[in-house]
Design an enzyme around this catalytic site. Structure first.
Site, short mmCIF file in Angstrom:
data_model
loop_
_atom_site.label_atom_id
_atom_site.label_comp_id
_atom_site.label_asym_id
_atom_site.label_seq_id
_atom_site.Cartn_x
_atom_site.Cartn_y
_atom_site.Cartn_z
N HIS A 168 48.89 35.04 43.42
CA HIS A 168 49.03 35.42 42.01
C HIS A 168 48.97 36.93 41.78
O HIS A 168 49.57 37.44 40.84
CB HIS A 168 47.99 34.69 41.14
CG HIS A 168 46.61 35.26 41.20
ND1 HIS A 168 45.74 35.00 42.24
CD2 HIS A 168 45.94 36.08 40.35
CE1 HIS A 168 44.59 35.62 42.01
NE2 HIS A 168 44.69 36.29 40.88
N LYS A 228 50.28 43.42 42.92
CA LYS A 228 49.43 44.61 43.00
C LYS A 228 49.69 45.41 44.27
O LYS A 228 49.25 46.56 44.37
CB LYS A 228 47.96 44.21 42.91
CG LYS A 228 47.55 43.77 41.52
CD LYS A 228 46.06 43.47 41.42
CE LYS A 228 45.67 43.08 40.00
NZ LYS A 228 44.23 42.76 39.89
N HIS A 233 49.81 34.27 34.76
CA HIS A 233 48.36 34.11 34.83
C HIS A 233 47.57 35.07 33.94
O HIS A 233 46.35 34.92 33.78
CB HIS A 233 47.87 34.23 36.29
CG HIS A 233 48.00 35.59 36.89
ND1 HIS A 233 49.17 36.05 37.46
CD2 HIS A 233 47.10 36.60 37.04
CE1 HIS A 233 48.98 37.28 37.92
NE2 HIS A 233 47.73 37.63 37.67
N ASP A 277 40.87 33.06 36.92
CA ASP A 277 41.03 34.49 37.19
C ASP A 277 39.99 35.30 36.43
O ASP A 277 39.34 36.20 36.99
CB ASP A 277 42.45 34.91 36.78
CG ASP A 277 42.75 36.37 37.06
OD1 ASP A 277 42.84 36.73 38.24
OD2 ASP A 277 42.89 37.14 36.10
#
Length: 325
Positions: A192, A196, A246, A275
């Site tokens: 997810h 990044k 998400h 999360d």
């Protein structure tokens, strides 16, 4: 100006926990000799047997990190994936110890993928997610064992493994889908935050509040992650939507698209809740971890309109069961 050394000639730190006893890693292993300027010394050549006694001796000497050549990054990833497959099949290891080994290896795999999200690495990450799902489905104690040894120091790779475990366990408890769909969802949960990998590390690791410009960069990671996975190793919609959605909130305040509650699928809502919970309960470079009870209170009251409260209650029930066991 100091010229940066090519990765193939550099040394990469790896956690000792990602080396498994009674295995023969096909890459050289090094120890740091004094300071980084003093260099590294070869500890074990490639393909030599690594015993339990050797690993224990390193731990007793306070060594928690060893090093490999940058050129061996791919070999190490394949080694970890292979060890994970073997660990899943071994029946002679206590369940709690197996969970610890699998958890450590999984963190190593995700860390590697975050540094190099090529198609073959993403594929290995998906395989790891499928193994987590299979274990949690087949072993009633698996989630409890993982819960006990979860790390509460925030790193993107640790957080990704935690989210995958929580999402899988919650979907299993709610009986929302079949095993094959759960594996796809586990893949989405584990990947997810893969977007990044394209965000400046100075922003990701910044101590203190982000500037509006820096936060705008962070907000790009769901779409970047979706692109990485779909361009290299496509996931079915259920898993891909987790990567993209998400950070969407039920009141429309989320990102990247500002979706409202009815526009967000249930699996993305679950991942959003998990999360947030994991982020609140882990140590960050700019704040300490909150106790689980305090984090859940914030989510129930301060974030009441942002997260699905019915699903949050199911997470509370799940955590309550493993916390009291």
């Amino acid at each position: 100006m100091v010229k940066e050394m090519p990765e193939s000639l550099s040394f990469i730190p790896i956690p000792l926990e990602t080396l498994i006893e009674e295995s023969s890693p096909d890459f050289d292993i090094y120890l740091r000799q004094g300071s980084e300027e003093e260099g590294f010394v070869l500890y074990r050549e490639a393909n030599l047997f690594l015993s339990h006694v050797q690993l224990v001796r390193l731990k007793h000497n306070g060594i928690g990190t060893v090093f490999i050549r940058g050129a061996d990054r791919g070999k190490r990833l394949r080694y970890m994936a292979g060890q994970l497959r073997q660990m899943m099949e071994r029946q002679n290891i206590p369940a709690s110890k197996k969970a610890g080994i699998i958890y450590g290896l999984s963190k190593g795999v995700v860390e590697n993928v975050m540094g190099d999200p090529r198609i073959e690495n993403v594929e290995i990450c998906k395989e790891v997610a499928a193994q987590h799902v299979a274990l949690i489905i087949s072993d009633e104690m698996a989630f409890q064992n993982f819960f006990k040894i979860m790390s509460y120091d925030y790193y993107t790779h640790t957080h990704s493994v935690n989210v995958c475990i929580f999402v899988t366990a919650l979907i299993k408890a709610l009986r929302l889908c079949d095993e094959q769909t759960m594996k796809v969802l586990g893949m989405g949960a584990l990947l997810h935050d893969v977007g990044k990998s394209r965000i400046d590390k100075a922003i990701l690791n910044k101590r203190g509040r982000l500037t509006p410009e820096e936060f705008a960069e962070i907000k790009k990671h769901p779409e970047m992650g979706f692109e990485i996975v779909q361009d290299s190793s496509p996931l079915p919609a259920a898993g891909a939507n987790i990567i993209l959605n998400h950070h969407e909130k039920c009141d429309g305040s989320g990102y990247p698209r500002g979706l409202n509650g009815d526009e967000i699928d249930v699996y993305s809502k679950i991942t959003c809740i998990v999360d947030i919970f994991d982020a609140l309960t882990t140590n960050r470079c700019y704040k300490g971890a909150l106790p689980g009870f305090s984090a859940l209170e914030i989510m129930q009251h301060e974030m009441r309109d942002q997260v699905n409260q019915a699903l949050l209650k199911e997470l509370i029930v799940l955590i309550g069961k493993v916390s009291s066991a």
